[in-house]
Design a protein around this motif. Sequence first.
Motif, PDB file in Angstrom:
ATOM      1  N   GLU C  19      69.653 -28.796 -48.194  1.00 22.53           N
ATOM      2  CA  GLU C  19      68.917 -27.574 -47.856  1.00 22.53           C
ATOM      3  C   GLU C  19      68.586 -27.498 -46.374  1.00 22.53           C
ATOM      4  O   GLU C  19      68.472 -26.428 -45.809  1.00 22.53           O
ATOM      5  CB  GLU C  19      67.612 -27.544 -48.649  1.00 22.53           C
ATOM      6  N   GLY C  20      68.405 -28.637 -45.731  1.00 19.75           N
ATOM      7  CA  GLY C  20      67.981 -28.632 -44.337  1.00 19.75           C
ATOM      8  C   GLY C  20      69.129 -28.566 -43.343  1.00 19.75           C
ATOM      9  O   GLY C  20      68.914 -28.696 -42.149  1.00 19.75           O
ATOM     10  N   ALA C  21      70.350 -28.376 -43.826  1.00 19.45           N
ATOM     11  CA  ALA C  21      71.499 -28.410 -42.926  1.00 19.45           C
ATOM     12  C   ALA C  21      71.481 -27.235 -41.956  1.00 19.45           C
ATOM     13  O   ALA C  21      71.083 -26.132 -42.303  1.00 19.45           O
ATOM     14  CB  ALA C  21      72.779 -28.398 -43.733  1.00 19.45           C
ATOM     15  N   THR C  22      71.879 -27.498 -40.735  1.00 20.63           N
ATOM     16  CA  THR C  22      71.962 -26.451 -39.732  1.00 20.63           C
ATOM     17  C   THR C  22      73.351 -26.470 -39.116  1.00 20.63           C
ATOM     18  O   THR C  22      73.838 -27.526 -38.713  1.00 20.63           O
ATOM     19  CB  THR C  22      70.924 -26.691 -38.622  1.00 20.63           C
ATOM     20  N   SER C  46      68.360 -21.337 -26.649  1.00 24.57           N
ATOM     21  CA  SER C  46      68.255 -22.620 -27.332  1.00 24.57           C
ATOM     22  C   SER C  46      68.582 -22.390 -28.800  1.00 24.57           C
ATOM     23  O   SER C  46      68.217 -21.378 -29.376  1.00 24.57           O
ATOM     24  CB  SER C  46      66.859 -23.209 -27.169  1.00 24.57           C
ATOM     25  N   GLY C  47      69.341 -23.308 -29.373  1.00 27.68           N
ATOM     26  CA  GLY C  47      69.799 -23.132 -30.743  1.00 27.68           C
ATOM     27  C   GLY C  47      71.121 -22.394 -30.837  1.00 27.68           C
ATOM     28  O   GLY C  47      71.613 -22.152 -31.930  1.00 27.68           O
ATOM     29  N   GLU C 275      62.754 -15.206 -36.741  1.00 29.21           N
ATOM     30  CA  GLU C 275      62.178 -16.464 -37.188  1.00 29.21           C
ATOM     31  C   GLU C 275      62.177 -16.486 -38.717  1.00 29.21           C
ATOM     32  O   GLU C 275      61.785 -15.525 -39.361  1.00 29.21           O
ATOM     33  CB  GLU C 275      60.746 -16.553 -36.686  1.00 29.21           C
ATOM     34  N   ASP C 278      67.228 -17.199 -43.283  1.00 29.00           N
ATOM     35  CA  ASP C 278      67.770 -18.372 -43.964  1.00 29.00           C
ATOM     36  C   ASP C 278      69.280 -18.441 -43.855  1.00 29.00           C
ATOM     37  O   ASP C 278      69.936 -17.656 -43.181  1.00 29.00           O
ATOM     38  CB  ASP C 278      67.320 -18.418 -45.422  1.00 29.00           C
ATOM     39  N   ALA C 279      69.832 -19.412 -44.567  1.00 32.47           N
ATOM     40  CA  ALA C 279      71.252 -19.700 -44.447  1.00 32.47           C
ATOM     41  C   ALA C 279      72.125 -18.538 -44.907  1.00 32.47           C
ATOM     42  O   ALA C 279      73.303 -18.462 -44.569  1.00 32.47           O
ATOM     43  CB  ALA C 279      71.594 -20.947 -45.248  1.00 32.47           C
ATOM     44  N   TRP C 282      74.534 -16.678 -42.747  1.00 36.04           N
ATOM     45  CA  TRP C 282      75.847 -17.171 -42.363  1.00 36.04           C
ATOM     46  C   TRP C 282      76.997 -16.453 -43.043  1.00 36.04           C
ATOM     47  O   TRP C 282      78.130 -16.582 -42.637  1.00 36.04           O
ATOM     48  CB  TRP C 282      75.931 -18.676 -42.600  1.00 36.04           C
TER      49      TRP C 282
END
Lengths: 357, 339, 351
Positions: C19-22, C46-47, C275, C278-279, C282
């Motif tokens: 779940e925490g994958a970026t 940034s990011g 902000e 969520d994923a 993508w």
Amino acid sequence: MVAISQPQVGRQTRSRSATALRRPFVRYAIRRVGVFLLVVWAAATLNFFLPRLAPGQDPVRARLGTVLAQGGSVSGIEEMVATYNEKFGLGEPLWLQYLRYLGDYARFDFGYSLASYPARVLDLIGNALPWTICLLVVSTVIAFVVGTLAGALLGWTRAPRWLGHLFMPFLTLSAIPYYLLGLVLIYFLAFRSRVFPLSGGYTVGTEPAWSWEFIQDAVTHSILPALSIVLAQLGFWALGMRGMMVMTEGEDYMTFAEAKGLPPRTIFFRYAIRNALLPQTTSLALALGGIVSQAVLVEVVFGYPGIGTLLYNAIKGFDYFLIYGIVFLVIVTIGLTTLILDLVYPLLDPRITYQRQ
Amino acid sequence: MTTATTQTAAATLRVEDLRVQFHTPRGVVRAVDGVSFTLRPGERFGLVGESGSGKSTIALALMRLIKPPGRIAGGRILLEDEDLAALPEDAMRSVRMARIALIPQGAMNSLNPVMRVKQQIIDGILAHERERSGSRNGSRSKRDLEERVAELLESVGLRREVAERYPHELSGGMKQRVCIAIAIALRPSIIIADEPTSALDVVVQRQIMQTLGAVQARLGASVLLIGHDMGLMAQFVDRVGVMYGGKLAEIGPTREIFAEPLHPYTQMLISSLPSFDRETSFVKLAGQPHSPLNPPSGCVFHPRCPRAFEPCPARVPVLREVRPDRFVSCHLYDGAVES
Amino acid sequence: MTTPLLELKHVTKVFGHGEGATVALSDFSFAIGEDAATIVAVAGESGSGKSTLARLMLGFISPSAGEVRYRGTDLRRLSRAERRNFRREIQAIFQDPFGVYNPFYRVDHLLTTPIKNFKLASSRAEARRQIETALATVGLNPGEILGRYPHQLSGGQRQRITIARALLLRPRLIIADEPVSMVDASLRATILESLLTLNREFGISFIYITHDLTTAYQISEQLIILYRGVVAEAGPAKQVIRHPQHPYTQLLIRSIPTPDPGQRWMEEVVASSGEGTDAAVWQGCPFASRCPHVMPMCQEERPPLYLTEGAAVSCYLYRESPTIEEGDLTVTLGALAGAGSRGNGSITVGS
């Protein structure tokens, strides 16, 4: 393992962190306890195989030989050998012995002491442990609290000036080993001026009991060894804390806290100490974990009836089973304190998460 | 002759001949060396300069947060006729946040990492209320306080749930919004913003500056913006003071300074700014700033100044009003003073 | 076409898992050839994945999918000799010129170490001569620099020494990650000028990684804008900055405060940075949640790169234009640069 969470990366987890916090904790705790058990098992296994690897060394027979050479009585020893042969089934294959041994250790049954048979190792340890815990845990905690507070004030720019004069004494104290300090204390306070007893945990001739007189007697006996530990550790905690405070004081949030008009007391306790304390906590857990091994020197110097003296005598008398029992205990204590530290640390520092990197 | 100290009657803050010195083993550094300016009610005033110009030291000096080996060596900081430079520390503490608030550099580290956002807003509010009421618990209930925190967070564009977060769970922009919320919590009359967006991306920088502008307008407070980015100054402040070597080179309305800079240093700064419209985009500033331990004689800028002449190495120029509301510290304008 | 010096093929980098994958960088392809020295700026917030890209190119981290190739060989399969060459030919300059110095050594140490390691000089005198030349090239006086300790030097001097150090090795490519973001404006120009000198006089290519479009505009030939690990827009730097086509590029450029007090920078309402998205983002265009021109299709599938007039843009607003494979970004950039005003591939900077 514990990992520092990365602010930029955890974008998705952030929104769910409130609810998800508990489940990762359970998973982490299970994993961490598993690691602990693994360490304990490995220690127990080493404990079992190491003596058996030594060629031609049978601790029971070796002990028997020593006693015979000293012209001692062999009746008890023979009985013991018989008990052991039966108990361990020395004729049995190694793996069966090993399993039996693991079963015993899981129940903290370390067998009999060779030197003071028929006393059981567990009973000997059980008699000695309260003394060590009372002396070392209490004095370590006192040294930690006093030293940390003194160190915090030493590193605090707005602390009274006179506190600065404590720095050199602390530095000196931290450089002196506590057994040396102990000898000096004995010389002046027990040998020369007879304020405190020379050695022992209680007056020879009395029996340990839960009576007021005995407790008073025990406390009097513990003051000198405790003092030597506290004095020697004070410098260590104070210097460590002072360094952390100086670093913390340079942080931006300290300036901002002042810019909020917070009173110095609030800044000192809630901003400075709170943050500087984190690495100190790790040191404290490690110090407590290593207490049994630390105990040897100070207890021997003061003739104190704790685990340290027990271990010292066991080594002197080749009391293998007692040595194994104490070593096993040391490993379990260290494992246990680091386990507790790892489980508790995220509560102290919210930046540490239970998530696997 | 008119000097900067007497420029306008209406002033929220009047800084007169402020001097801050750092006593180092190698000598005395005069980080701020005789700076005077006023902050008018409700205005946005900017102090711009390179690192070492003394601009951030001024921010700390106004909050009385200069630490040894530094000290305020002279001058007055008049907040409604009360000299902050002479105030006892206890009295100064009640001025901070309540009357002059600071928004720290956007360097990500201004919030205590082990305290929730909520606690860090509340402890500031409570410290001042206790001081005022003398009681230990202040006048409000826990629920009132939490509601106030939520309102503050919403007023800077954050969701109220942010109150329960720890700083590391927030992005750089969100952290800086929390700092703004803290700064406005007690409705101060002056907000000092010291490079508030220095570590933030351009898009976030713009959102933060817009938020700051909005809360300032709502409070009617004056803002002192400290920074190095002439572009940001041009977009945000009404008046700007240009710092060089611990002194003010020039003060004036932003539009006029960008249209016609008077001090040769300001001229250099503005002409070196890159522009996407011009092909020539690579103008270097000539020379290097001097060593702070060993400032040049006379005008501190004279070794780098393309227009230096006889009086420059000899005499220290004084900041004077050479046109209405335009103050310059340069010998080129010695004859141009309006009487 | 000859084998490129450094090539990224469909590189994706994912940090964390579950779940925490970026996704730090997504299906990025690009190549740097040897024929003409160039400066390519990679810009983003940034990011955006720009620093991940730098670390991938330097072999500090390995891609989760795809390959980073040095002279045709995957970085993970380089032989000892190839790795040695890679370490010499591809150099890095970082943001913090303080971080690379050991405070206990004189700066000479930093400069002689690479000469010893790569046996670049036959004698001490030869080494000394090389160091002095390198320092002079970046505008430093060797007599003032050598024999000093890091704390005796200014930030600008330190950063130029790291550039001189990179130059000693005669690299083909320097990856410069935010090299001027920690120095003052007045020194910034000096450092950028040193980079340009290395590019023009020694034929060294640069990947210039930055969050600052102003400096990207000043020194780079080509510009790639990254947004959350994806190429938003790429093309000749001046074209992209003066006529931005992707809504994100437009937002970026409008957000730069200019010294022109009439810009109305404070008035325009800026979309929040999204902000807490969520994923699911993508699936579509990563900018969709903030985009003023968002269409239903933007949330369904990520837009391909369209070849518009003058740039490659990943946005459905340009869906009438022909698409290009991301693998062809290099070719496209080359063609765009050729079609531009500066056909010889060098840039004109200066007054």
